[in-house]
Design a protein around this motif. Structure first.
Motif, PDB file in Angstrom:
ATOM      1  N   THR A 165      -1.938   1.331  12.890  1.00 28.20           N
ATOM      2  CA  THR A 165      -2.865   1.581  11.785  1.00 28.20           C
ATOM      3  C   THR A 165      -4.069   0.649  11.905  1.00 28.20           C
ATOM      4  O   THR A 165      -3.913  -0.577  11.954  1.00 28.20           O
ATOM      5  CB  THR A 165      -2.176   1.354  10.424  1.00 28.20           C
ATOM      6  OG1 THR A 165      -1.002   2.163  10.361  1.00 28.20           O
ATOM      7  CG2 THR A 165      -3.117   1.726   9.277  1.00 28.20           C
ATOM      8  N   TYR A 166      -5.261   1.258  11.962  1.00 28.41           N
ATOM      9  CA  TYR A 166      -6.525   0.509  11.986  1.00 28.41           C
ATOM     10  C   TYR A 166      -7.039   0.475  10.553  1.00 28.41           C
ATOM     11  O   TYR A 166      -7.263   1.520   9.942  1.00 28.41           O
ATOM     12  CB  TYR A 166      -7.547   1.206  12.880  1.00 28.41           C
ATOM     13  CG  TYR A 166      -7.063   1.429  14.293  1.00 28.41           C
ATOM     14  CD1 TYR A 166      -7.315   0.491  15.289  1.00 28.41           C
ATOM     15  CD2 TYR A 166      -6.360   2.575  14.637  1.00 28.41           C
ATOM     16  CE1 TYR A 166      -6.864   0.693  16.587  1.00 28.41           C
ATOM     17  CE2 TYR A 166      -5.899   2.789  15.922  1.00 28.41           C
ATOM     18  CZ  TYR A 166      -6.155   1.843  16.886  1.00 28.41           C
ATOM     19  OH  TYR A 166      -5.708   2.038  18.167  1.00 28.41           O
ATOM     20  N   GLY A 167      -7.240  -0.720  10.026  1.00 29.40           N
ATOM     21  CA  GLY A 167      -7.722  -0.840   8.659  1.00 29.40           C
ATOM     22  C   GLY A 167      -9.236  -0.849   8.591  1.00 29.40           C
ATOM     23  O   GLY A 167      -9.923  -0.941   9.616  1.00 29.40           O
ATOM     24  N   SER A 198      -4.714  -7.814  15.657  1.00 27.08           N
ATOM     25  CA  SER A 198      -3.440  -7.138  15.444  1.00 27.08           C
ATOM     26  C   SER A 198      -2.258  -8.094  15.444  1.00 27.08           C
ATOM     27  O   SER A 198      -2.294  -9.144  16.085  1.00 27.08           O
ATOM     28  CB  SER A 198      -3.236  -6.104  16.563  1.00 27.08           C
ATOM     29  OG  SER A 198      -1.992  -5.459  16.430  1.00 27.08           O
ATOM     30  N   HIS A 252      -4.717  -9.051   5.782  1.00 24.86           N
ATOM     31  CA  HIS A 252      -5.071  -7.640   6.008  1.00 24.86           C
ATOM     32  C   HIS A 252      -4.099  -6.986   6.991  1.00 24.86           C
ATOM     33  O   HIS A 252      -3.724  -5.823   6.808  1.00 24.86           O
ATOM     34  CB  HIS A 252      -6.514  -7.527   6.529  1.00 24.86           C
ATOM     35  CG  HIS A 252      -7.540  -7.587   5.453  1.00 24.86           C
ATOM     36  ND1 HIS A 252      -8.112  -6.464   4.902  1.00 24.86           N
ATOM     37  CD2 HIS A 252      -8.088  -8.644   4.795  1.00 24.86           C
ATOM     38  CE1 HIS A 252      -8.976  -6.821   3.977  1.00 24.86           C
ATOM     39  NE2 HIS A 252      -8.979  -8.140   3.887  1.00 24.86           N
ATOM     40  N   GLY A 274      -2.438  -2.934  12.355  1.00 25.21           N
ATOM     41  CA  GLY A 274      -1.022  -3.175  12.094  1.00 25.21           C
ATOM     42  C   GLY A 274      -0.163  -2.297  12.982  1.00 25.21           C
ATOM     43  O   GLY A 274      -0.368  -1.089  13.042  1.00 25.21           O
ATOM     44  N   ARG A 277      -0.766  -6.199   5.242  1.00 26.68           N
ATOM     45  CA  ARG A 277      -0.844  -5.000   4.394  1.00 26.68           C
ATOM     46  C   ARG A 277      -0.676  -3.724   5.207  1.00 26.68           C
ATOM     47  O   ARG A 277      -0.143  -2.735   4.714  1.00 26.68           O
ATOM     48  CB  ARG A 277      -2.190  -4.959   3.671  1.00 26.68           C
ATOM     49  CG  ARG A 277      -2.331  -5.966   2.572  1.00 26.68           C
ATOM     50  CD  ARG A 277      -3.661  -5.792   1.863  1.00 26.68           C
ATOM     51  NE  ARG A 277      -4.096  -7.036   1.278  1.00 26.68           N
ATOM     52  CZ  ARG A 277      -5.342  -7.357   1.032  1.00 26.68           C
ATOM     53  NH1 ARG A 277      -6.315  -6.529   1.335  1.00 26.68           N
ATOM     54  NH2 ARG A 277      -5.639  -8.517   0.490  1.00 26.68           N
ATOM     55  N   LEU A 278      -1.162  -3.731   6.442  1.00 29.72           N
ATOM     56  CA  LEU A 278      -1.067  -2.533   7.290  1.00 29.72           C
ATOM     57  C   LEU A 278       0.332  -2.352   7.871  1.00 29.72           C
ATOM     58  O   LEU A 278       0.735  -1.237   8.179  1.00 29.72           O
ATOM     59  CB  LEU A 278      -2.087  -2.612   8.434  1.00 29.72           C
ATOM     60  CG  LEU A 278      -3.549  -2.644   8.008  1.00 29.72           C
ATOM     61  CD1 LEU A 278      -4.443  -2.872   9.228  1.00 29.72           C
ATOM     62  CD2 LEU A 278      -3.939  -1.351   7.286  1.00 29.72           C
TER      63      LEU A 278
END
Length: 191
Positions: free
Chosen positions: A156-158, A38, A186, A142, A189-190
Motif C-alpha cells: 500500500t502506497y500512502g 517502507s 504513516h 506499507g 497506519r498502512l
C-alpha cells in the motif's frame, strides 16, 4: 533497457509465486524526486515495491552484495546504491542525494534492517535526513505479509507526507527525530 527487462521478469516471478495486491500507486508522482519509505519484512521487499511503478526505483544494498560476481553486476545496473552497514557512509549519502537531485526515486527502509518481529520498528534518521536535504516527495509504503508461496502480499502506497512545516527555517538536527517518527507512524497506519 536492463531495468525494463529485469522488471518484466520479476513481474512474472511475483505474479506466479508471490502475487501482489497493490493499493494507492496513484500517490507516487510521475516526475520529480520521490522518497519511498517502507517497512521491511523480507528480502523480497525491494522488487515488490518497485516493479509495478512506472518509474525506476533505486534501493540501498549492502556493500558486500556488490562483490558477488553476477549479483553485484546486476544490482549495479538496476541502480542499487552500495552502503556500508553500521557506519556513516558519505558515499552512499552523496549517491542518494544525487539520484534525488536528478528527480529520481529512491526506496528506503527507515528501520535499517528487516524487522524479525513482523511489527513496524522504530525508524532511524536516514529517511528524515534525505527528506529534508532533497525536498523530495515522501511516500509511505506499507507491506502486509508475510510472503507465502501462491498467497497475496499487500503493498500500500500512502498519500505524500506533508513536511513543509518542518522544512521552513528549522535546523535539520532539531526536527530529524520528529520527521522520522512521523514517517514511521504513516507506515504503521498502512500496515
Amino acid at each position: 533497457m536492463f531495468y525494463i527487462f529485469a522488471r518484466a521478469v520479476l513481474r512474472i516471478f511475483y505474479r506466479i509465486f508471490y502475487p501482489l495486491q497493490l493499493r494507492g500507486s496513484e500517490h507516487v508522482p510521475n516526475e520529480g524526486p520521490v522518497l519511498l519509505c517502507s517497512n521491511h519484512i523480507s528480502l523480497l521487499d525491494p522488487p515488490a515495491i518497485g516493479i509495478y511503478l512506472k518509474r525506476k526505483v533505486s534501493f540501498f544494498a549492502k556493500e558486500e552484495l556488490f562483490k558477488v560476481p553476477l549479483l553485484g553486476a546486476a544490482i549495479r545496473r538496476l541502480g542499487a546504491i552500495p552502503v556500508k552497514r553500521g557506519a556513516a557512509d558519505r558515499k552512499a549519502l552523496s549517491a542518494t542525494l544525487q539520484v534525488l537531485e536528478k528527480g529520481g526515486v529512491v526506496g528506503i527502509f527507515p528501520e535499517g534492517t528487516r524487522a524479525k518481529s513482523g511489527q513496524v520498528e522504530a525508524g532511524k534518521k536516514g529517511a528524515a535526513f534525505f527528506a529534508l536535504r532533497s525536498q523530495a516527495t515522501v511516500i509511505p509504503v506499507g507491506i502486509r505479509g508475510p510472503y507465502k508461496l501462491f498467497r497475496k502480499t499487500t503493498i500500500t502506497y500512502g498519500p505524500p507526507i506533508e513536511l513543509s512545516s518542518y522544512r521552513n527555517g528549522k535546523s535539520a538536527a532539531a526536527v530529524t527525530d520528529e520527521i522520522s517518527d512521523l514517517i514511521m507512524e504513516h507506515i504503521r497506519r498502512l500496515v
